[in-house]
Enzyme design. Structure first.
Site, short mmCIF file in Angstrom:
data_model
loop_
_atom_site.label_atom_id
_atom_site.label_comp_id
_atom_site.label_asym_id
_atom_site.label_seq_id
_atom_site.Cartn_x
_atom_site.Cartn_y
_atom_site.Cartn_z
N SER A 1 0.77 -1.33 -0.01
CA SER A 1 0.00 0.00 0.07
C SER A 1 0.82 1.27 -0.01
O SER A 1 2.02 1.13 0.52
CB SER A 1 -0.93 0.05 1.24
N ARG B 1 -27.51 -14.15 -43.69
CA ARG B 1 -26.51 -13.46 -43.37
C ARG B 1 -27.10 -12.34 -42.47
O ARG B 1 -27.65 -11.38 -43.20
CB ARG B 1 -25.85 -13.00 -44.38
#
Length: 454
Positions: A277, A316
């Site tokens: 940290s 399609r």
């Protein structure tokens, strides 16, 4: 490591993510297109569909170094798809034979088949990596099959379990989702070759023979019918990818919780600077777990996206192709990266059995209350046993006395030690562990070798 806002952090540095990114990246995608075009020319030449002398120039042209990538990018942006300018470039490279490039096929044939080849290449390796994770888990499971720890229900102490049991739950789900993804990949490894609307009309009587031979050449399954507008295989694959990633994330969720300061039962492998940290130097954050969990959450929507691609118009559709490719390749990249991270985490997992034992004693014996109730139910009935033990539990919680003392005070009797014996409470769990280890160790006739525990 990319610092862009869109970069998925630690995940991008893994072997798995980088490998998948390379295969799905520009170079890998072009190579897959070229592989399909070259194979098509070879097959059509063998069958006499195109002149045999045209094959060698076409195959020679199908090399990425022959292409002007800047011009290809520019033309693809104008056309909307890369195959038309790619074919034009290959035709120019192949000279007089160029007229036979891409003969009888269509853009989606090449893009779909290339996608299948890329998915197969990435996932075959990722599945093998996942099998290594299973071996790690199997060894840990066997090692800790009788290591006592708290079994938690809704984050509260429930009843005792062994760490091996928890690992067996992880292993069982990862194994099953890996098998599910293996099957989904097999079912999705299908050639797409149908021409304009799937009927192979352009090749007339030769169409089916070309399709069959092309599937063989690419080691893909020949479909019964063209699947331009039938995307269910890709939907199933997306769901299987997300499921395996979620199974890995379940492990990460558990490990992250077990790493919390108040629990402290396991830890990710240590590495200099990892998980630190900026303001709290004492912290050791579960960053590997965090990356795996975020990866799983990042792909939860992908099966939904691909379900949408099934709703296509006629033979399609429109507005589906790029969404499918982008969502699916992103999910597979996340899975591949998460597998690398999970393997790293489990290979170096630090287990604190002493802390597990301390936490078992944290509630002064209340974790054995279920075993007590089962014991008393045979003697005074379940309802009365529940009433007595509710009072006992309240006294332990309020006064901090131990369970045995509180029971004597409330019930005026001694509780046999055997009732609180850990091993008797996890006896059935040991049989479950054995069944999981047996399942993951023995496959069917087409599956992988047994997982060795030694």
């Amino acid at each position: 490591m990319s610092l862009a806002s869109t970069a998925p952090g630690l995940l991008t540095q893994t072997t798995g993510y980088r490998r998948a990114s390379s295969i799905f990246g520009e170079a890998g995608t072009i190579d897959a297109y070229l592989c399909v075009e070259a194979a098509l020319a070879e097959v059509e030449g063998e069958l006499g569909v195109i002149p045999r002398e045209a094959v060698a120039p076409i195959v020679a042209a199908c090399r990425r170094e022959n292409l002007d990538l800047d011009a290809l990018r520019e033309a693809a942006a104008i056309v909307g798809y890369p195959i038309v300018p790619l074919v034009a470039m290959l035709a120019g490279r192949a000279g007089e034979s160029g007229q036979w490039v891409h003969f009888g096929t269509t853009t989606q044939d090449v893009m779909d088949t290339a996608q299948v080849l890329q998915l197969r290449e990435v996932l075959t390796i990722t599945l093998a990596d996942t099998a290594r994770i299973e071996r790690l888990l199997a060894k840990l499971c066997d090692l800790h099959r009788r290591t006592p720890m708290v079994g938690r229900s809704k984050l509260q102490h429930g009843v005792p379990i062994s760490f091996g049991y928890k690992i067996a739950v992880w292993l069982d789900q990862i194994f099953r989702t890996r098998i599910g993804l293996t099957r989904a990949l097999e079912e999705a490894s299908v050639l797409q070759f149908g021409g304009a609307v799937g009927t192979l009309a352009s090749l007339r009587a030769d169409g089916m023979a070309v399709r069959r031979r092309l599937a063989e050449r690419l080691s893909l399954v020949e479909p019964d019918i063209s699947w331009h507008a039938s995307r269910d295989r890709m939907v199933a694959l997306a769901g299987a990818v997300a499921a395996l990633l979620a199974a890995l994330a379940k492990v990460a969720v558990d490990v992250a919780h077990l790493m919390s300061t108040e629990v402290g039962e396991v830890r990710e492998p240590a590495a200099a600077g990892r998980g630190s940290s900026s303001t709290m130097p004492q912290k050791r954050n579960p960053v590997i777990c965090e990356a795996i969990i975020e990866a799983a959450r990042s792909v939860q929507h992908v099966p939904g996206v691909l379900f949408g691609t099934m709703l296509q118009e006629h033979e399609r559709g429109i507005g589906h192709g790029y969404r499918e490719r982008a969502a699916l390749s992103d999910a597979v990249q996340h899975l591949s990266g998460a597998v690398s991270l999970a393997e790293e985490m489990l290979a170096g997992l630090e287990v604190d059995a002493g802390r597990m034992d301390q936490n078992l004693k944290l509630t002064n014996g209340l974790i054995h209350t279920e075993a007590m109730m089962i014991h008393l139910s045979d003697r005074i009935g379940r309802i009365e046993a529940h009433r007595v033990l509710h009072e006992v539990s309240h006294r332990v919680s309020q006064t901090g006395t131990d369970l045995g003392t509180a029971f004597r005070e409330v019930a005026g009797a001694e509780l046999p030690d055997r009732v609180l014996d850990f091993h008797s409470q996890v006896e059935a769990a040991q049989q479950m562990i054995d069944r999981v280890l047996e399942t993951v160790s023995f496959r069917g006739p087409k599956a992988e070798p047994a997982l060795a525990l030694d």
